[in-house]
Design a protein around this motif. Structure first.
Motif, PDB file in Angstrom:
ATOM      1  N   HIS A 141       3.332 -11.115   2.241  1.00  0.00           N
ATOM      2  CA  HIS A 141       3.017  -9.722   2.557  1.00  0.00           C
ATOM      3  C   HIS A 141       1.564  -9.467   2.213  1.00  0.00           C
ATOM      4  O   HIS A 141       1.110  -9.795   1.133  1.00  0.00           O
ATOM      5  CB  HIS A 141       3.909  -8.792   1.721  1.00  0.00           C
ATOM      6  CG  HIS A 141       3.447  -7.369   1.772  1.00  0.00           C
ATOM      7  ND1 HIS A 141       2.697  -6.821   0.771  1.00  0.00           N
ATOM      8  CD2 HIS A 141       3.611  -6.411   2.703  1.00  0.00           C
ATOM      9  CE1 HIS A 141       2.433  -5.571   1.072  1.00  0.00           C
ATOM     10  NE2 HIS A 141       2.974  -5.294   2.240  1.00  0.00           N
ATOM     11  N   PHE A 142       0.817  -8.927   3.152  1.00  0.00           N
ATOM     12  CA  PHE A 142      -0.544  -8.506   2.868  1.00  0.00           C
ATOM     13  C   PHE A 142      -0.908  -7.380   3.807  1.00  0.00           C
ATOM     14  O   PHE A 142      -0.249  -7.148   4.808  1.00  0.00           O
ATOM     15  CB  PHE A 142      -1.541  -9.671   2.976  1.00  0.00           C
ATOM     16  CG  PHE A 142      -1.805 -10.109   4.395  1.00  0.00           C
ATOM     17  CD1 PHE A 142      -2.923  -9.658   5.075  1.00  0.00           C
ATOM     18  CD2 PHE A 142      -0.934 -10.973   5.043  1.00  0.00           C
ATOM     19  CE1 PHE A 142      -3.166 -10.063   6.372  1.00  0.00           C
ATOM     20  CE2 PHE A 142      -1.183 -11.387   6.334  1.00  0.00           C
ATOM     21  CZ  PHE A 142      -2.306 -10.927   7.010  1.00  0.00           C
ATOM     22  N   LEU A 143      -1.969  -6.669   3.471  1.00  0.00           N
ATOM     23  CA  LEU A 143      -2.406  -5.536   4.274  1.00  0.00           C
ATOM     24  C   LEU A 143      -3.633  -5.964   5.075  1.00  0.00           C
ATOM     25  O   LEU A 143      -4.689  -6.225   4.508  1.00  0.00           O
ATOM     26  CB  LEU A 143      -2.715  -4.339   3.394  1.00  0.00           C
ATOM     27  CG  LEU A 143      -1.517  -3.867   2.553  1.00  0.00           C
ATOM     28  CD1 LEU A 143      -1.932  -2.813   1.563  1.00  0.00           C
ATOM     29  CD2 LEU A 143      -0.407  -3.360   3.449  1.00  0.00           C
ATOM     30  N   LEU A 144      -3.479  -6.064   6.376  1.00  0.00           N
ATOM     31  CA  LEU A 144      -4.537  -6.575   7.242  1.00  0.00           C
ATOM     32  C   LEU A 144      -5.802  -5.742   7.121  1.00  0.00           C
ATOM     33  O   LEU A 144      -6.904  -6.299   7.030  1.00  0.00           O
ATOM     34  CB  LEU A 144      -4.057  -6.629   8.699  1.00  0.00           C
ATOM     35  CG  LEU A 144      -5.040  -7.207   9.710  1.00  0.00           C
ATOM     36  CD1 LEU A 144      -5.426  -8.628   9.342  1.00  0.00           C
ATOM     37  CD2 LEU A 144      -4.445  -7.165  11.112  1.00  0.00           C
ATOM     38  N   ASP A 145      -5.691  -4.417   7.070  1.00  0.00           N
ATOM     39  CA  ASP A 145      -6.883  -3.579   7.008  1.00  0.00           C
ATOM     40  C   ASP A 145      -7.688  -3.842   5.733  1.00  0.00           C
ATOM     41  O   ASP A 145      -8.909  -3.936   5.768  1.00  0.00           O
ATOM     42  CB  ASP A 145      -6.540  -2.097   7.147  1.00  0.00           C
ATOM     43  CG  ASP A 145      -5.637  -1.586   6.031  1.00  0.00           C
ATOM     44  OD1 ASP A 145      -4.832  -2.378   5.496  1.00  0.00           O
ATOM     45  OD2 ASP A 145      -5.732  -0.388   5.714  1.00  0.00           O
ATOM     46  N   ARG A 146      -7.016  -4.023   4.610  1.00  0.00           N
ATOM     47  CA  ARG A 146      -7.726  -4.300   3.350  1.00  0.00           C
ATOM     48  C   ARG A 146      -8.333  -5.703   3.356  1.00  0.00           C
ATOM     49  O   ARG A 146      -9.417  -5.921   2.839  1.00  0.00           O
ATOM     50  CB  ARG A 146      -6.785  -4.135   2.163  1.00  0.00           C
ATOM     51  CG  ARG A 146      -6.416  -2.684   1.940  1.00  0.00           C
ATOM     52  CD  ARG A 146      -5.603  -2.520   0.702  1.00  0.00           C
ATOM     53  NE  ARG A 146      -5.191  -1.122   0.573  1.00  0.00           N
ATOM     54  CZ  ARG A 146      -4.445  -0.691  -0.394  1.00  0.00           C
ATOM     55  NH1 ARG A 146      -4.012  -1.513  -1.329  1.00  0.00           N
ATOM     56  NH2 ARG A 146      -4.109   0.582  -0.449  1.00  0.00           N
ATOM     57  N   THR A 147      -7.622  -6.644   3.934  1.00  0.00           N
ATOM     58  CA  THR A 147      -8.151  -8.013   4.017  1.00  0.00           C
ATOM     59  C   THR A 147      -9.394  -8.040   4.895  1.00  0.00           C
ATOM     60  O   THR A 147     -10.393  -8.665   4.533  1.00  0.00           O
ATOM     61  CB  THR A 147      -7.076  -8.967   4.566  1.00  0.00           C
ATOM     62  OG1 THR A 147      -5.924  -8.882   3.731  1.00  0.00           O
ATOM     63  CG2 THR A 147      -7.583 -10.394   4.593  1.00  0.00           C
TER      64      THR A 147
ATOM     65  N   LEU B 139     -11.603   3.033   0.733  1.00  0.00           N
ATOM     66  CA  LEU B 139     -10.449   2.135   0.853  1.00  0.00           C
ATOM     67  C   LEU B 139     -10.120   1.475  -0.484  1.00  0.00           C
ATOM     68  O   LEU B 139      -9.008   1.039  -0.700  1.00  0.00           O
ATOM     69  CB  LEU B 139     -10.715   1.049   1.901  1.00  0.00           C
ATOM     70  CG  LEU B 139     -10.822   1.521   3.346  1.00  0.00           C
ATOM     71  CD1 LEU B 139     -11.183   0.351   4.254  1.00  0.00           C
ATOM     72  CD2 LEU B 139      -9.529   2.157   3.798  1.00  0.00           C
TER      73      LEU B 139
ATOM     74  N   HIS C 213     -11.415  -5.608   5.394  1.00  0.00           N
ATOM     75  CA  HIS C 213     -12.464  -4.934   4.625  1.00  0.00           C
ATOM     76  C   HIS C 213     -13.085  -5.893   3.609  1.00  0.00           C
ATOM     77  O   HIS C 213     -14.305  -5.964   3.475  1.00  0.00           O
ATOM     78  CB  HIS C 213     -11.877  -3.706   3.917  1.00  0.00           C
ATOM     79  CG  HIS C 213     -12.841  -3.034   2.991  1.00  0.00           C
ATOM     80  ND1 HIS C 213     -13.905  -2.295   3.445  1.00  0.00           N
ATOM     81  CD2 HIS C 213     -12.906  -3.006   1.642  1.00  0.00           C
ATOM     82  CE1 HIS C 213     -14.583  -1.847   2.407  1.00  0.00           C
ATOM     83  NE2 HIS C 213     -13.988  -2.259   1.300  1.00  0.00           N
TER      84      HIS C 213
END
Length: 125
Positions: free
Chosen positions: A95-101, A5, A103
């Motif tokens: 804006h943010f990416l939930l999956d990366r956060t 990731l 992780h």
């Protein structure tokens, strides 16, 4: 500690330099250097690997390295150049990416509620 990731691509120029290190130290030269999985000792030269190794040091271990391997006098200290960041983000952009956060918070899966429960939030008025 790194996963697929993370952006773990190695530019051609950097990979060529890593392979030259292999030659210099008489280490086997992989066809392609990869960080995940780590396939060569030369991957330890990648900045992300070095950053993760440094971040995993205890306070005593960091003090040892700072004391025994002084930076040149004309170089600004790391403490002055880069203030220590909190472990968890204080706020999010719109804006943010939930999956990366998730992780980065070391949560395997979940949603917004799981993330909010994992991070202490200060109430401000």
């Amino acid at each position: 500690m790194l996963s697929t990731l993370d952006n773990i691509s190695i530019p051609e120029r950097q990979e060529a330099a890593m392979k030259e290190f292999c030659k210099f130290f008489h280490e086997p030269i992989p066809e392609k250097v990869t960080l995940v999985p780590c396939n060569s000792v030369v991957a330890l030269l990648h900045w992300k690997v070095l950053l993760l190794l440094a971040a995993s040091l205890s306070e005593d271990e960091r003090a040892y390295w700072v004391l025994n391997f002084q930076a040149p006098e004309d170089v600004q200290s790391v403490a002055e150049a880069m203030p220590i960041q909190p472990k968890y983000p204080e706020a999010f952009d719109a804006h943010f990416l939930l999956d990366r956060t998730l992780h980065r918070l070391q949560l395997q899966q979940g949603g917004m509620k799981d993330m909010m429960d994992a991070v202490p939030v200060e109430e401000r008025r």
